[in-house]
Scaffold this motif. Sequence first.
Motif, PDB file in Angstrom:
ATOM      1  N   ALA A 109       0.821  -1.218   0.000  1.00 32.31           N
ATOM      2  CA  ALA A 109       0.000   0.000   0.000  1.00 32.31           C
ATOM      3  C   ALA A 109       0.848   1.259   0.000  1.00 32.31           C
ATOM      4  CB  ALA A 109      -0.926   0.003   1.219  1.00 32.31           C
ATOM      5  N   LEU A 110       2.128   1.119   0.282  1.00 35.26           N
ATOM      6  CA  LEU A 110       3.001   2.288   0.351  1.00 35.26           C
ATOM      7  C   LEU A 110       3.312   2.811  -1.050  1.00 35.26           C
ATOM      8  CD1 LEU A 110       5.472   1.021   3.106  1.00 35.26           C
ATOM      9  CD2 LEU A 110       3.488   2.524   3.393  1.00 35.26           C
ATOM     10  N   PRO A 111       3.421   4.123  -1.229  1.00 35.07           N
ATOM     11  CA  PRO A 111       3.623   4.707  -2.569  1.00 35.07           C
ATOM     12  C   PRO A 111       5.080   4.660  -3.022  1.00 35.07           C
ATOM     13  CG  PRO A 111       3.474   6.463  -0.956  1.00 35.07           C
ATOM     14  CD  PRO A 111       3.262   5.170  -0.194  1.00 35.07           C
ATOM     15  N   PHE A 112       5.693   3.475  -2.880  1.00 35.55           N
ATOM     16  CA  PHE A 112       7.099   3.310  -3.257  1.00 35.55           C
ATOM     17  C   PHE A 112       7.211   2.087  -4.178  1.00 35.55           C
ATOM     18  CE2 PHE A 112       7.245   4.878   1.262  1.00 35.55           C
ATOM     19  CZ  PHE A 112       7.502   6.202   0.937  1.00 35.55           C
ATOM     20  N   PRO A 113       7.006   2.252  -5.482  1.00 39.80           N
ATOM     21  CA  PRO A 113       7.049   1.102  -6.397  1.00 39.80           C
ATOM     22  C   PRO A 113       8.346   0.303  -6.316  1.00 39.80           C
ATOM     23  CG  PRO A 113       6.134   3.029  -7.508  1.00 39.80           C
ATOM     24  CD  PRO A 113       6.642   3.507  -6.171  1.00 39.80           C
ATOM     25  N   TRP A 114       9.453   0.961  -5.973  1.00 40.12           N
ATOM     26  CA  TRP A 114      10.718   0.244  -5.867  1.00 40.12           C
ATOM     27  C   TRP A 114      10.698  -0.769  -4.718  1.00 40.12           C
ATOM     28  CZ3 TRP A 114      12.778   0.951  -1.059  1.00 40.12           C
ATOM     29  CH2 TRP A 114      12.407   2.109  -0.367  1.00 40.12           C
ATOM     30  N   LEU A 115       9.784  -0.573  -3.770  1.00 39.49           N
ATOM     31  CA  LEU A 115       9.683  -1.468  -2.612  1.00 39.49           C
ATOM     32  C   LEU A 115       8.839  -2.710  -2.908  1.00 39.49           C
ATOM     33  CD1 LEU A 115      10.350  -1.781   0.455  1.00 39.49           C
ATOM     34  CD2 LEU A 115       8.221  -0.524   0.911  1.00 39.49           C
ATOM     35  N   TRP A 116       7.949  -2.618  -3.888  1.00 43.62           N
ATOM     36  CA  TRP A 116       6.983  -3.683  -4.140  1.00 43.62           C
ATOM     37  C   TRP A 116       7.616  -5.023  -4.510  1.00 43.62           C
ATOM     38  CZ3 TRP A 116       3.391  -0.181  -7.581  1.00 43.62           C
ATOM     39  CH2 TRP A 116       2.801   0.794  -6.770  1.00 43.62           C
ATOM     40  N   PRO A 117       8.661  -5.076  -5.344  1.00 45.45           N
ATOM     41  CA  PRO A 117       9.265  -6.387  -5.618  1.00 45.45           C
ATOM     42  C   PRO A 117       9.776  -7.074  -4.352  1.00 45.45           C
ATOM     43  CG  PRO A 117       9.984  -4.786  -7.244  1.00 45.45           C
ATOM     44  CD  PRO A 117       9.251  -4.018  -6.185  1.00 45.45           C
ATOM     45  N   ALA A 118      10.372  -6.297  -3.438  1.00 40.63           N
ATOM     46  CA  ALA A 118      10.847  -6.886  -2.183  1.00 40.63           C
ATOM     47  C   ALA A 118       9.678  -7.406  -1.357  1.00 40.63           C
ATOM     48  CB  ALA A 118      11.645  -5.852  -1.387  1.00 40.63           C
ATOM     49  N   CYS A 119       8.585  -6.646  -1.332  1.00 39.24           N
ATOM     50  CA  CYS A 119       7.393  -7.073  -0.571  1.00 39.24           C
ATOM     51  C   CYS A 119       6.821  -8.363  -1.142  1.00 39.24           C
ATOM     52  CB  CYS A 119       6.328  -5.981  -0.587  1.00 39.24           C
ATOM     53  SG  CYS A 119       6.699  -4.552   0.438  1.00 39.24           S
ATOM     54  N   ARG A 120       6.700  -8.446  -2.470  1.00 39.15           N
ATOM     55  CA  ARG A 120       6.141  -9.658  -3.069  1.00 39.15           C
ATOM     56  C   ARG A 120       7.076 -10.851  -2.895  1.00 39.15           C
ATOM     57  NH1 ARG A 120       1.420 -10.203  -2.844  1.00 39.15           N
ATOM     58  NH2 ARG A 120       1.341 -11.706  -4.539  1.00 39.15           N
ATOM     59  N   PHE A 121       8.378 -10.609  -2.987  1.00 42.42           N
ATOM     60  CA  PHE A 121       9.352 -11.686  -2.793  1.00 42.42           C
ATOM     61  C   PHE A 121       9.275 -12.230  -1.364  1.00 42.42           C
ATOM     62  CE2 PHE A 121      13.683 -12.894  -1.403  1.00 42.42           C
ATOM     63  CZ  PHE A 121      13.906 -13.971  -2.253  1.00 42.42           C
ATOM     64  N   LEU A 122       9.304 -11.341  -0.380  1.00 36.63           N
ATOM     65  CA  LEU A 122       9.267 -11.772   1.015  1.00 36.63           C
ATOM     66  C   LEU A 122       7.916 -12.370   1.391  1.00 36.63           C
ATOM     67  CD1 LEU A 122      11.206  -8.781   2.638  1.00 36.63           C
ATOM     68  CD2 LEU A 122      12.045 -11.118   2.250  1.00 36.63           C
ATOM     69  N   THR A 123       6.838 -11.877   0.747  1.00 40.26           N
ATOM     70  CA  THR A 123       5.529 -12.470   0.967  1.00 40.26           C
ATOM     71  C   THR A 123       5.520 -13.913   0.492  1.00 40.26           C
ATOM     72  OG1 THR A 123       4.429 -10.331   0.685  1.00 40.26           O
ATOM     73  CG2 THR A 123       3.050 -12.285   0.493  1.00 40.26           C
ATOM     74  N   GLY A 124       6.199 -14.181  -0.605  1.00 43.34           N
ATOM     75  CA  GLY A 124       6.312 -15.553  -1.093  1.00 43.34           C
ATOM     76  C   GLY A 124       6.960 -16.460  -0.050  1.00 43.34           C
ATOM     77  N   ILE A 125       8.025 -15.965   0.581  1.00 41.17           N
ATOM     78  CA  ILE A 125       8.706 -16.756   1.609  1.00 41.17           C
ATOM     79  C   ILE A 125       7.784 -17.007   2.795  1.00 41.17           C
ATOM     80  CG2 ILE A 125      10.604 -16.775   3.274  1.00 41.17           C
ATOM     81  CD1 ILE A 125      12.257 -15.174   1.262  1.00 41.17           C
ATOM     82  N   SER A 126       7.148 -15.954   3.294  1.00 40.66           N
ATOM     83  CA  SER A 126       6.314 -16.086   4.498  1.00 40.66           C
ATOM     84  C   SER A 126       5.092 -16.960   4.245  1.00 40.66           C
ATOM     85  CB  SER A 126       5.889 -14.703   5.002  1.00 40.66           C
ATOM     86  OG  SER A 126       5.042 -14.044   4.080  1.00 40.66           O
ATOM     87  N   THR A 127       4.491 -16.855   3.054  1.00 35.88           N
ATOM     88  CA  THR A 127       3.317 -17.676   2.777  1.00 35.88           C
ATOM     89  C   THR A 127       3.689 -19.149   2.581  1.00 35.88           C
ATOM     90  OG1 THR A 127       3.460 -17.102   0.412  1.00 35.88           O
ATOM     91  CG2 THR A 127       1.947 -15.811   1.775  1.00 35.88           C
ATOM     92  N   ALA A 128       4.889 -19.419   2.081  1.00 40.60           N
ATOM     93  CA  ALA A 128       5.346 -20.804   1.975  1.00 40.60           C
ATOM     94  C   ALA A 128       5.456 -21.432   3.359  1.00 40.60           C
ATOM     95  CB  ALA A 128       6.695 -20.867   1.253  1.00 40.60           C
ATOM     96  N   PHE A 129       6.058 -20.695   4.297  1.00 41.05           N
ATOM     97  CA  PHE A 129       6.149 -21.188   5.674  1.00 41.05           C
ATOM     98  C   PHE A 129       4.754 -21.405   6.254  1.00 41.05           C
ATOM     99  CE2 PHE A 129      10.597 -20.239   5.581  1.00 41.05           C
ATOM    100  CZ  PHE A 129      11.155 -20.982   6.615  1.00 41.05           C
ATOM    101  N   ALA A 130       3.858 -20.453   6.026  1.00 40.81           N
ATOM    102  CA  ALA A 130       2.503 -20.569   6.562  1.00 40.81           C
ATOM    103  C   ALA A 130       1.793 -21.790   5.983  1.00 40.81           C
ATOM    104  CB  ALA A 130       1.708 -19.297   6.272  1.00 40.81           C
ATOM    105  N   PHE A 131       1.940 -22.028   4.669  1.00 39.40           N
ATOM    106  CA  PHE A 131       1.246 -23.153   4.047  1.00 39.40           C
ATOM    107  C   PHE A 131       1.810 -24.487   4.529  1.00 39.40           C
ATOM    108  CE2 PHE A 131       0.891 -26.382   0.723  1.00 39.40           C
ATOM    109  CZ  PHE A 131      -0.483 -26.436   0.579  1.00 39.40           C
ATOM    110  N   VAL A 132       3.130 -24.652   4.468  1.00 44.42           N
ATOM    111  CA  VAL A 132       3.742 -25.932   4.814  1.00 44.42           C
ATOM    112  C   VAL A 132       3.491 -26.271   6.281  1.00 44.42           C
ATOM    113  CG1 VAL A 132       5.936 -27.153   5.082  1.00 44.42           C
ATOM    114  CG2 VAL A 132       5.492 -25.815   3.010  1.00 44.42           C
ATOM    115  N   TYR A 133       3.724 -25.318   7.188  1.00 40.42           N
ATOM    116  CA  TYR A 133       3.597 -25.618   8.607  1.00 40.42           C
ATOM    117  C   TYR A 133       2.151 -25.672   9.074  1.00 40.42           C
ATOM    118  CZ  TYR A 133       8.585 -25.717   9.314  1.00 40.42           C
ATOM    119  OH  TYR A 133       9.898 -26.087   9.259  1.00 40.42           O
TER     120      TYR A 133
END
Length: 412
Positions: free
Chosen positions: A103-127
């Motif tokens: 939601a933050l107005p920093f497009p340069w930040l969005w790839p990092a957010c989506r990448f880290l979201t991928g990591i966190s959701t993998a942990f959430a799904f597997v565990y």
Amino acid sequence: MEKKISRQAISIVWGGAISFVVAMGFARFAFTPLLPMMLHDHVIDLQGGTFLASIHYIGYLLGASTCVLLPWLLSHYKIRIPSHSAIIRYSLLVTVLLIFGMALPFPWLWPACRFLTGISTAFAFVYTSGWSLERLAQLQALSLSGLIYTGPGIGIVLSGMISILMIFFHFSSSAAWLGFSVIAAFMIAAVWKTFHGDLMKHSSITETRDLLIPVPEMWTLESIFLIIAYGLAGFGYIITATFLPVIAHEVIPKSAWIDYLWPIFGVSVVIGALITKKIPHGADRRSVLFFIYIMQLTGVLMPLGFPSQGGFLLGIILVGFPFNIISLLGMQEARRLRPQESTTLMGLLSAMYGLGQILGPSVASYFLSHSKSHAQAFSFSLMTAAASLGVGAFFFLLMRCLFPIKAIVSHD
């Protein structure tokens, strides 16, 4: 025992489903209905959206791979393995913060957010999968496991309907991401106390070994076939799941149903998860998976064979219905093939699924760059996705022929 459902079993189902709503329905799949909003706001173009989808699934692959290696690494260095419940709680907390980051107005930040979201959701799904299925098995209530896997579908329905409301009230894409982060925060607060304790306190000696010091089990050819087939499913569905609204706008731009395709997908996912309760315990899961892959393959091809409103509606139903059935039966097969190290195999299945999800948007991006039109690019992408599901179905047929199960045992 199973006829009388305990409050504890209901609590586990509730917590597992909400975990999947947040991690899968919101963090992963809300991107699909929000991508057209981002395109409309001109904060991103289609190539940029494809990149964000790909980087998210690279993170998911890394997260799932870490789940595979984590028990071995921690035991090797004699570090106590955190409880499954603690990993679930904090992966969900991180996920909510990363949704807010979009939601933050920093497009340069969005790839990092989506990448880290991928990591966190993998942990959430597997565990969440491992913790919930094991707890229900201890309570002799595994027939309720399908209810847990309604979570992604419920999340997809909610994300789709909420997005429709936001579009109606002229919300910006930034406001939409903020709204999803707030809703997700309330959801995990509601189930925070559900995830407590360590499986070791309630497990058999076998399961304790699995958590403390992984006991080597033989990797069979059947396990390898399962991993490959499961990964092909990740590739097979993801182009439809990521780009469906965009494809629909290209093919049937005047249809009043376009905004409802994504919620319909979610309803189909929920119905599929509920149907799993009706699969007999003695049924060979590989045979069921063969037919489910063929069903999803048909759904992927429907918009190509019937590029109409009806074709898109039937196609999205046939893609959504098998989604959670594949996930649940794949996890059950992991427990059957490696009962002492099921979480390890679950993590590896999720990693391969993540790899398939990475390749899907990447293939779509390639075709977008080398085709005369978006419609042609999406046609090539969907045909490639359908072919991957066909190969996956063949693997399950091969497993059924090469590795007959002499005595079908209960998956409970």
